[in-house]
Structures are given as C-alpha cells and as structure tokens.
Write a protein that holds these residues in place. Structure first.
Motif, short mmCIF file in Angstrom:
data_model
loop_
_atom_site.label_atom_id
_atom_site.label_comp_id
_atom_site.label_asym_id
_atom_site.label_seq_id
_atom_site.Cartn_x
_atom_site.Cartn_y
_atom_site.Cartn_z
N SER A 93 0.81 -1.22 0.00
CA SER A 93 0.00 0.00 0.00
C SER A 93 0.85 1.26 0.00
O SER A 93 0.33 2.36 -0.25
CB SER A 93 -0.91 0.01 1.23
OG SER A 93 -0.16 0.22 2.42
N GLY A 94 2.13 1.12 0.30
CA GLY A 94 3.02 2.28 0.36
C GLY A 94 3.21 2.83 1.76
O GLY A 94 4.07 3.71 1.97
N LEU A 95 2.48 2.30 2.75
CA LEU A 95 2.58 2.82 4.11
C LEU A 95 3.99 2.71 4.66
O LEU A 95 4.52 3.66 5.25
CB LEU A 95 1.59 2.08 5.03
CG LEU A 95 1.63 2.45 6.51
CD1 LEU A 95 1.27 3.92 6.70
CD2 LEU A 95 0.67 1.55 7.31
N TYR A 96 4.61 1.54 4.45
CA TYR A 96 5.97 1.31 4.94
C TYR A 96 6.95 1.09 3.78
O TYR A 96 7.93 0.35 3.91
CB TYR A 96 6.01 0.10 5.88
CG TYR A 96 5.18 0.29 7.13
CD1 TYR A 96 5.52 1.28 8.06
CD2 TYR A 96 4.07 -0.50 7.39
CE1 TYR A 96 4.77 1.46 9.21
CE2 TYR A 96 3.31 -0.32 8.53
CZ TYR A 96 3.67 0.66 9.44
OH TYR A 96 2.93 0.85 10.58
N ASN A 97 6.70 1.74 2.68
CA ASN A 97 7.55 1.62 1.51
C ASN A 97 8.14 3.00 1.20
O ASN A 97 7.40 3.97 1.00
CB ASN A 97 6.73 1.11 0.32
CG ASN A 97 7.58 0.82 -0.89
OD1 ASN A 97 8.77 1.17 -0.94
ND2 ASN A 97 6.99 0.18 -1.89
N ALA A 98 9.46 3.09 1.16
CA ALA A 98 10.14 4.39 0.97
C ALA A 98 10.35 4.76 -0.49
O ALA A 98 10.89 5.83 -0.77
CB ALA A 98 11.49 4.36 1.69
N LYS A 99 9.93 3.93 -1.41
CA LYS A 99 10.21 4.18 -2.84
C LYS A 99 9.72 5.57 -3.27
O LYS A 99 8.57 5.95 -3.04
CB LYS A 99 9.56 3.10 -3.70
CG LYS A 99 9.88 3.22 -5.18
CD LYS A 99 9.28 2.06 -5.96
CE LYS A 99 9.49 2.20 -7.46
NZ LYS A 99 10.91 2.26 -7.83
N ASP A 100 10.65 6.31 -3.89
CA ASP A 100 10.37 7.63 -4.47
C ASP A 100 9.94 8.67 -3.43
O ASP A 100 9.34 9.69 -3.78
CB ASP A 100 9.31 7.54 -5.57
CG ASP A 100 9.76 6.68 -6.75
OD1 ASP A 100 10.97 6.67 -7.03
OD2 ASP A 100 8.90 6.02 -7.36
#
Length: 488
Positions: free
Chosen positions: A292-299
């Motif tokens: 979901s992007g909550l714990y994803n640092a991409k970009d």
C-alpha cells in the motif's frame, strides 16, 4: 580439517605479533552502488589465507582487553592463534564454548565499541579484525559439518518453557538442552529469531544464517511453538502448570514516541514496524502494509529521527527501497551517537545525509506529513548520566522535506503483567521485569526472566550472555532442589 598455514617449527612469536609489518585488512566490501540495490550482506567472505594472516596480527597480550570488553568474555586471543595456525576446528570449539551464536555476533556486534575498539594494538597499528575472523570460523565450521546437533550426555526429566525466540531465549534453550533439560520455546511470531529475523536487515544478517540455527536447535531436541498467544489462548497459569520452570525472554518492543505539533500525521511511522515490514517482504511474505506504500520508501523523501543502530538500519533500508532522499536527524554530534560509527560510514557511502546536532520541533502537513521543522542544537554541560546535555539554539529552525518520517528513538518494555494477565509479575520503576540478580527468578516462584525484558534495550551479545547465565541459574535451581530432596 584445513592444513596449518604455518610450519610446525615456527615459534609463537613468528606465527603471531604480525601487526608490526602486516596492515589491518577487512574482507572486501561490495561497492556502494552495487550493494544498495539489494538486501544481501555487504561484506565478502574472508579467504582462508587472509583470515589466517589477519588473525596472526594479534599481539597475544598479557591482559586481553578484547576479552575483558566482550560481554561474553570470549577467548579471543586463543581462537585467533588457532586460526593463524590453521587449526580451525579447534578454533570453532573454543569460540562456541562461550558464545552460542559466534557467526551472528561476528556480523552484527559493534566491534568498534567492544572488542576491536579495546584492542591494545589499536593505537598506532589499527586493531585486529576480530569480528570478521569470528564470522569466518563458524561459517567454515558449518561448511565442513563440524557443527553437530546438541546431544546431552544424560536426559533430565524437568521441562522448561521459554517465552521468546530471540537471542536471549535461544541462547538459554541451547544451554539448557545441552544439560539435558526438555525445552520448549514459545513465540508469537511465525519464525524463530525475534529481532534477528524481523528487526535486523539482511544486509547485516542474511536470514538463512538465523534459520540455520533454528534447524540446528530443532535437531538437538528443542521444541518450538510458534504463533503462541501467551496470556490469551494459552493462559500464563497454564504454561506454568505444564512446565517445571518458565523463562521469560520476550525482549522490549514498545517504541518510544515523540511529541510536538503534527506528531500524529499520517506518514509518521515507528522504526520497528518499518523494519519488520521490509524483512517480511524480503522473506517472501505477503505484506499489504508494504504494497500500500505505508511502509515503503520508494520515491519518497525520508527522514529518520534517531542516532542508534536501529536508525542506521532504517536509513540503509530506505536507500534499498529506492527512496528519493534519506536524511538522518540526530540531536547530538557524530562522536556522541550511540550507534556504530562503522554503520554511519556504510550509510554515508550509500547516500544517506546526516544532519548532526538537530532535533525535530514540529511536523508539517495537513492530511499527510510533508516536512519536519527542526532546530539546531549545541552540546552543553554533562547531565546526570555523564553525557553532555543538548540545548536548542534560538532562531535556528529549518525545514527538511519529508513524505515519510521514521521514529527510531529506542524501545521500552511492554506491560507484561497485563499482556500475560498475570498481575503478580513485579516490575521495576523502568517497567522491566523485576528479578533476583543472582538467581534470575521473578516475583513468581519458578518463573525466571532474562535479556532486554530485564536489562532494558541493549545489544544482541548482552542478550546471549543473559540467556546463558539464566540457563545456568535455572540449572542451579533444579540441582539444589534435587539435593534438598536427597538430604531429606
């Protein structure tokens, strides 16, 4: 067995003390541009000749400060000498006699603050590369099948439950099983290892190293019950009734929080949640919080707050997740940070920006964090702990852009009496379990505790030491009881 590197006729002085003419050399480190694209370990393996030559740099000093400053009291000069002589199987036996997991400590211990930082040749000649040799010895032992399953000389009837499959619990399990006890380890996660598997990133400790030890313990007769709900589906009283003794080794996982305006904005997350999510993804699990992007640092522009080893794990993980930028804010200077300076160097090589002497005072944004307003600090007089106090510089506020803020401020113990539904478990003023320092026994008879849940958040090597010491105390508890029964 590997053949000796040195001729048998050579004296010890000829074999050792090579630090005068042989410079320090660590295993080759992968280039930053290469290593930051994956979660593999960054150091290559020592070649046998290189490991032997580096071990030969040991001065074999009369007072080995490397051993003195090792929480486990490892016999470092002795196994360095054996390594220099090519007697690696003996080196492994000696190394494993005091350390349950030498290959893990060799990878993740802050040697620059412990053994290597106190090496007597460090001033002027650079220290012996102790950690890399320690890792090399046990990795070689596994490759050559020298690491055998635990086989107790005699089996004992007593059953011991260990709550927590982290380093303290696993070290205690090994020590108790070696003495012949029937050991069952309970853990709330679905894999064995605790922070070793879920907290520490693969670039410092590849997960197959931990999983290998899990298999080794099972082969030695240690039983594991995973996804255990102690205090819930399994009442703590039932656990006590089922076993003759219980050791609590749960560690500390409650994240310390930070206040200030905007501290509750979405996009501000806890370090351990971020690391667990990343490690689960690397292990191949389905992780909706990452997807979901909550714990994803991409970009994203990432800001990590803190200066310990957990903060270093976070900044280097964010780099590997392809963050747009990664900034670490720490309120003291580089020399006063609690984390390993070796890790700081690795992070700097990988593109992390460190902003020293800076502390957050507010988090900006409406429905999601967009930045951190920080203020510059200066070091004042020492406080009650002996460390220099930090004081804000008036009018020095500045803003760092951030889409993701990671709080790496340390950990406190969870409320175990409430979690286990066992109000009789006594706590200290710090919330850790209160124990008798000699016997490791808690306020409940037959219930012991060890590791961070007693000591507070600390190093893995201290958890191993505490687990081994607790096992010895439990053994003494049972043998004393047996002797008392025999005397009646």
């Amino acid at each position: 067995m590997r053949r000796p590197v040195f001729d048998e006729a050579e004296s010890m002085a000829e074999r050792m003390l090579k630090f005068i003419n042989l410079p320090q050399q660590t295993p080759e480190k992968r280039a930053a541009a290469d290593r930051k694209t994956d979660f593999d370990e960054i150091y290559e393996e020592f070649a046998p000749a290189a490991a032997a030559s580096q071990a030969s740099r040991c001065s074999q000093c009369g007072i080995p400060f490397c051993s003195v400053n090792c929480p486990l009291g490892n016999n470092i000069p002795d196994w360095l000498k054996l390594t220099a002589e090519g007697r690696l199987e003996e080196a492994y036996e000696l190394s494993s006699a005091t350390n349950t997991f030498p290959e893990i400590c060799g990878r993740i211990c802050p040697q620059d603050r412990l053994c290597e930082g106190n090496c007597v040749i460090e001033k002027g000649f650079e220290s012996v590369t102790i950690g890399a040799v320690e890792r090399y010895i046990t990795d070689t032992a596994f490759e050559n099948n020298w690491v055998k399953p635990i086989r107790p000389a005699t089996e004992r009837p007593e059953h011991v439950a260990i709550v927590g499959a982290g380093p303290a619990g696993l070290a205690a399990a090994e020590a108790l099983r070696t003495r012949g006890y029937q050991v069952t380890v309970y853990d709330r996660h679905d894999r064995v290892g605790g922070l070793l598997i879920y907290g520490i990133p693969g670039f410092k400790l590849e997960k197959d190293i931990v999983l290998r030890r899990w298999k080794w313990l099972e082969e030695g007769g240690v039983k594991f019950v995973l996804k255990a709900d102690i205090g819930g589906a399994m009442p703590f009283a039932e656990l006590r009734q089922k076993h003759d003794a219980v050791l609590i080794a749960t560690g500390v996982y409650k994240a310390r929080e930070i206040g200030g305006p905007g501290a509750g904005l979405p996009g501000i997350v806890r370090a351990l949640d971020f690391l667990i999510t990343s490690n689960r993804k690397s292990l191949g699990d389905s992780v909706p919080e990452f997807d979901s992007g909550l714990y994803n640092a991409k970009d994203k522009d990432v800001v990590v707050i803190g200066g310990g080893d957990t903060a270093m794990d976070c900044v280097r993980t964010a780099i590997r997740q392809e963050a747009k930028s990664v900034t670490c804010l720490y309120r003291r200077d580089k020399q006063n940070m609690p984390g390993s300076l070796r890790e700081v160097k690795n992070a700097e090589e990988e593109g992390v920006t460190f902003t020293w002497l800076a502390a957050p005072e507010a988090f900006l944004g409406d429905d999601h964090v967009t930045g951190v307003r920080a203020v510059k600090m200066h070091l004042g007089l020492p406080d009650a702990s002996g460390r220099q106090s930090v004081e804000p510089i008036e009018g020095s506020a500045f803003t760092v852009k951030a889409d993701l803020v990671i709080k790496a401020l340390g950990f406190d113990p969870e409320d175990l009496p409430n979690a286990f539904n066992e109000p009789q478990l006594a706590l200290t003023n710090w919330g850790t379990l209160k124990t008798n320092p000699r016997t490791f026994e808690t306020s409940l008879p037959g219930v012991f505790a060890a590791g961070d849940i007693v000591r507070g958040a600390s190093l893995v090597v201290w958890a191993i030491r505490d687990g081994r010491d607790a096992a010895a105390a439990i053994h003494k508890h049972f043998t004393a009881a047996t002797q008392a029964e025999a005397a009646e």
